[in-house]
Design a protein around this motif. Sequence first.
Motif, PDB file in Angstrom:
ATOM      1  N   MET A   1     -50.601 -15.491  -5.244  1.00 39.09           N
ATOM      2  CA  MET A   1     -49.911 -15.352  -6.516  1.00 39.09           C
ATOM      3  C   MET A   1     -48.403 -15.382  -6.279  1.00 39.09           C
ATOM      4  O   MET A   1     -47.916 -14.867  -5.284  1.00 39.09           O
ATOM      5  N   ILE A   2     -47.680 -15.975  -7.209  1.00 43.43           N
ATOM      6  CA  ILE A   2     -46.226 -16.026  -7.121  1.00 43.43           C
ATOM      7  C   ILE A   2     -45.677 -14.766  -7.766  1.00 43.43           C
ATOM      8  O   ILE A   2     -45.932 -14.504  -8.937  1.00 43.43           O
ATOM      9  N   LEU A   3     -44.939 -14.005  -7.017  1.00 47.64           N
ATOM     10  CA  LEU A   3     -44.371 -12.762  -7.524  1.00 47.64           C
ATOM     11  C   LEU A   3     -42.926 -12.987  -7.924  1.00 47.64           C
ATOM     12  O   LEU A   3     -42.022 -12.933  -7.099  1.00 47.64           O
ATOM     13  N   THR A   4     -42.734 -13.294  -9.202  1.00 50.69           N
ATOM     14  CA  THR A   4     -41.389 -13.521  -9.723  1.00 50.69           C
ATOM     15  C   THR A   4     -41.374 -13.158 -11.199  1.00 50.69           C
ATOM     16  O   THR A   4     -42.398 -13.205 -11.871  1.00 50.69           O
ATOM     17  N   ASN A   5     -40.235 -12.778 -11.686  1.00 49.21           N
ATOM     18  CA  ASN A   5     -40.118 -12.520 -13.114  1.00 49.21           C
ATOM     19  C   ASN A   5     -39.237 -13.559 -13.794  1.00 49.21           C
ATOM     20  O   ASN A   5     -38.894 -13.424 -14.947  1.00 49.21           O
ATOM     21  N   LYS A   6     -38.881 -14.611 -13.050  1.00 45.59           N
ATOM     22  CA  LYS A   6     -38.083 -15.693 -13.617  1.00 45.59           C
ATOM     23  C   LYS A   6     -38.664 -17.024 -13.181  1.00 45.59           C
ATOM     24  O   LYS A   6     -39.152 -17.170 -12.070  1.00 45.59           O
ATOM     25  N   ALA A   7     -38.588 -17.974 -14.063  1.00 49.57           N
ATOM     26  CA  ALA A   7     -38.990 -19.342 -13.769  1.00 49.57           C
ATOM     27  C   ALA A   7     -38.130 -20.246 -14.641  1.00 49.57           C
ATOM     28  O   ALA A   7     -37.532 -19.795 -15.617  1.00 49.57           O
ATOM     29  N   PHE A   8     -38.065 -21.511 -14.289  1.00 51.36           N
ATOM     30  CA  PHE A   8     -37.347 -22.452 -15.132  1.00 51.36           C
ATOM     31  C   PHE A   8     -38.044 -23.792 -15.054  1.00 51.36           C
ATOM     32  O   PHE A   8     -38.820 -24.053 -14.147  1.00 51.36           O
ATOM     33  N   SER A   9     -37.765 -24.608 -16.039  1.00 49.31           N
ATOM     34  CA  SER A   9     -38.361 -25.928 -16.120  1.00 49.31           C
ATOM     35  C   SER A   9     -37.268 -26.969 -15.919  1.00 49.31           C
ATOM     36  O   SER A   9     -36.080 -26.662 -16.010  1.00 49.31           O
ATOM     37  N   GLY A  10     -37.676 -28.186 -15.688  1.00 51.30           N
ATOM     38  CA  GLY A  10     -36.714 -29.260 -15.553  1.00 51.30           C
ATOM     39  C   GLY A  10     -37.353 -30.595 -15.861  1.00 51.30           C
ATOM     40  O   GLY A  10     -38.575 -30.724 -15.886  1.00 51.30           O
ATOM     41  N   PHE A  11     -36.520 -31.581 -16.127  1.00 53.44           N
ATOM     42  CA  PHE A  11     -36.990 -32.945 -16.339  1.00 53.44           C
ATOM     43  C   PHE A  11     -35.874 -33.905 -15.973  1.00 53.44           C
ATOM     44  O   PHE A  11     -34.718 -33.521 -15.862  1.00 53.44           O
ATOM     45  N   SER A  12     -36.248 -35.158 -15.772  1.00 56.57           N
ATOM     46  CA  SER A  12     -35.266 -36.151 -15.325  1.00 56.57           C
ATOM     47  C   SER A  12     -34.735 -36.988 -16.478  1.00 56.57           C
ATOM     48  O   SER A  12     -35.343 -37.077 -17.550  1.00 56.57           O
ATOM     49  N   VAL A  13     -33.591 -37.596 -16.216  1.00 58.31           N
ATOM     50  CA  VAL A  13     -32.971 -38.574 -17.117  1.00 58.31           C
ATOM     51  C   VAL A  13     -32.409 -39.691 -16.249  1.00 58.31           C
ATOM     52  O   VAL A  13     -32.196 -39.512 -15.053  1.00 58.31           O
ATOM     53  N   ASN A  14     -32.149 -40.828 -16.857  1.00 59.81           N
ATOM     54  CA  ASN A  14     -31.597 -41.945 -16.090  1.00 59.81           C
ATOM     55  C   ASN A  14     -30.074 -41.987 -16.110  1.00 59.81           C
ATOM     56  O   ASN A  14     -29.468 -42.676 -15.307  1.00 59.81           O
ATOM     57  N   ASP A  15     -29.436 -41.248 -17.020  1.00 61.80           N
ATOM     58  CA  ASP A  15     -27.986 -41.239 -17.125  1.00 61.80           C
ATOM     59  C   ASP A  15     -27.529 -39.840 -17.510  1.00 61.80           C
ATOM     60  O   ASP A  15     -27.638 -39.446 -18.677  1.00 61.80           O
ATOM     61  N   ILE A  16     -27.046 -39.087 -16.555  1.00 63.96           N
ATOM     62  CA  ILE A  16     -26.690 -37.683 -16.789  1.00 63.96           C
ATOM     63  C   ILE A  16     -25.519 -37.549 -17.766  1.00 63.96           C
ATOM     64  O   ILE A  16     -25.465 -36.615 -18.556  1.00 63.96           O
ATOM     65  N   LYS A  17     -24.575 -38.497 -17.767  1.00 65.81           N
ATOM     66  CA  LYS A  17     -23.435 -38.430 -18.690  1.00 65.81           C
ATOM     67  C   LYS A  17     -23.894 -38.596 -20.138  1.00 65.81           C
ATOM     68  O   LYS A  17     -23.452 -37.881 -21.031  1.00 65.81           O
ATOM     69  N   LYS A  18     -24.776 -39.564 -20.387  1.00 67.74           N
ATOM     70  CA  LYS A  18     -25.310 -39.756 -21.738  1.00 67.74           C
ATOM     71  C   LYS A  18     -26.124 -38.540 -22.164  1.00 67.74           C
ATOM     72  O   LYS A  18     -26.048 -38.098 -23.311  1.00 67.74           O
ATOM     73  N   ALA A  19     -26.899 -38.000 -21.238  1.00 68.53           N
ATOM     74  CA  ALA A  19     -27.710 -36.814 -21.544  1.00 68.53           C
ATOM     75  C   ALA A  19     -26.818 -35.634 -21.900  1.00 68.53           C
ATOM     76  O   ALA A  19     -27.062 -34.927 -22.874  1.00 68.53           O
ATOM     77  N   LYS A  20     -25.764 -35.430 -21.123  1.00 65.82           N
ATOM     78  CA  LYS A  20     -24.855 -34.307 -21.389  1.00 65.82           C
ATOM     79  C   LYS A  20     -24.234 -34.439 -22.776  1.00 65.82           C
ATOM     80  O   LYS A  20     -24.190 -33.483 -23.545  1.00 65.82           O
ATOM     81  N   SER A  21     -23.776 -35.624 -23.109  1.00 69.17           N
ATOM     82  CA  SER A  21     -23.183 -35.853 -24.423  1.00 69.17           C
ATOM     83  C   SER A  21     -24.195 -35.592 -25.540  1.00 69.17           C
ATOM     84  O   SER A  21     -23.888 -34.947 -26.534  1.00 69.17           O
ATOM     85  N   PHE A  22     -25.415 -36.070 -25.372  1.00 69.39           N
ATOM     86  CA  PHE A  22     -26.459 -35.892 -26.379  1.00 69.39           C
ATOM     87  C   PHE A  22     -26.773 -34.407 -26.597  1.00 69.39           C
ATOM     88  O   PHE A  22     -26.754 -33.910 -27.724  1.00 69.39           O
ATOM     89  N   TYR A  23     -27.073 -33.707 -25.521  1.00 72.23           N
ATOM     90  CA  TYR A  23     -27.473 -32.309 -25.650  1.00 72.23           C
ATOM     91  C   TYR A  23     -26.322 -31.422 -26.118  1.00 72.23           C
ATOM     92  O   TYR A  23     -26.522 -30.488 -26.892  1.00 72.23           O
TER      93      TYR A  23
END
Length: 129
Positions: A1-23
Motif C-alpha cells: 500500500m502507498i502511504l501518502t496523504n497527497k497525490a497529484f495528476s498530470g497530462f501532456s500537451v504538445n505546446d506548453i506556451k499555448k497551454a499556459k495561455s489557454f489555462y
Amino acid sequence: MILTNKAFSGFSVNDIKKAKSFYQDKLGMEVTDGPMGVMELHINKDSKILVYPKPTHSPASYTVLNFPVDNIDQAVDELSSKGIRFIQYGGEIETDEKGIFRGGGPLIAWFEDPAGNILSVIESPERGM
C-alpha cells in the motif's frame, strides 16, 4: 500500500506556451512554471495538476480534467464568450445546441484545450466531487 496523504495528476500537451495561455487567460486559472519545462495548474492551495510537454503527444480519448460549477449554463456562456467551443455529441450522450448533456445525471459540457485534451464543466448538487 502507498502511504501518502497527497497525490497529484498530470497530462501532456504538445505546446506548453499555448497551454499556459489557454489555462491562464481563457480559464482564469493560476498557472506557474515548474521544473524541467512543465507547468502547474493550481486548483487550490494544496492541489495542483502537472502539465508537461511531450513532442509525441496524442490527446486522451477521455476527459482529463473536470471543473465543477454551480450553474452550467452560465459557465458555458462565459467560456463561449472567450472563444471556447463546446463539443457536440450525439447518441447516448447527445448534447444540446450549447454543448450541454442534459440526459440524466449531472449536467456536463465538454471542450478541448489547445492540445486536444478533453475537459469539462459539470454541474452537480455535490460540487465537492
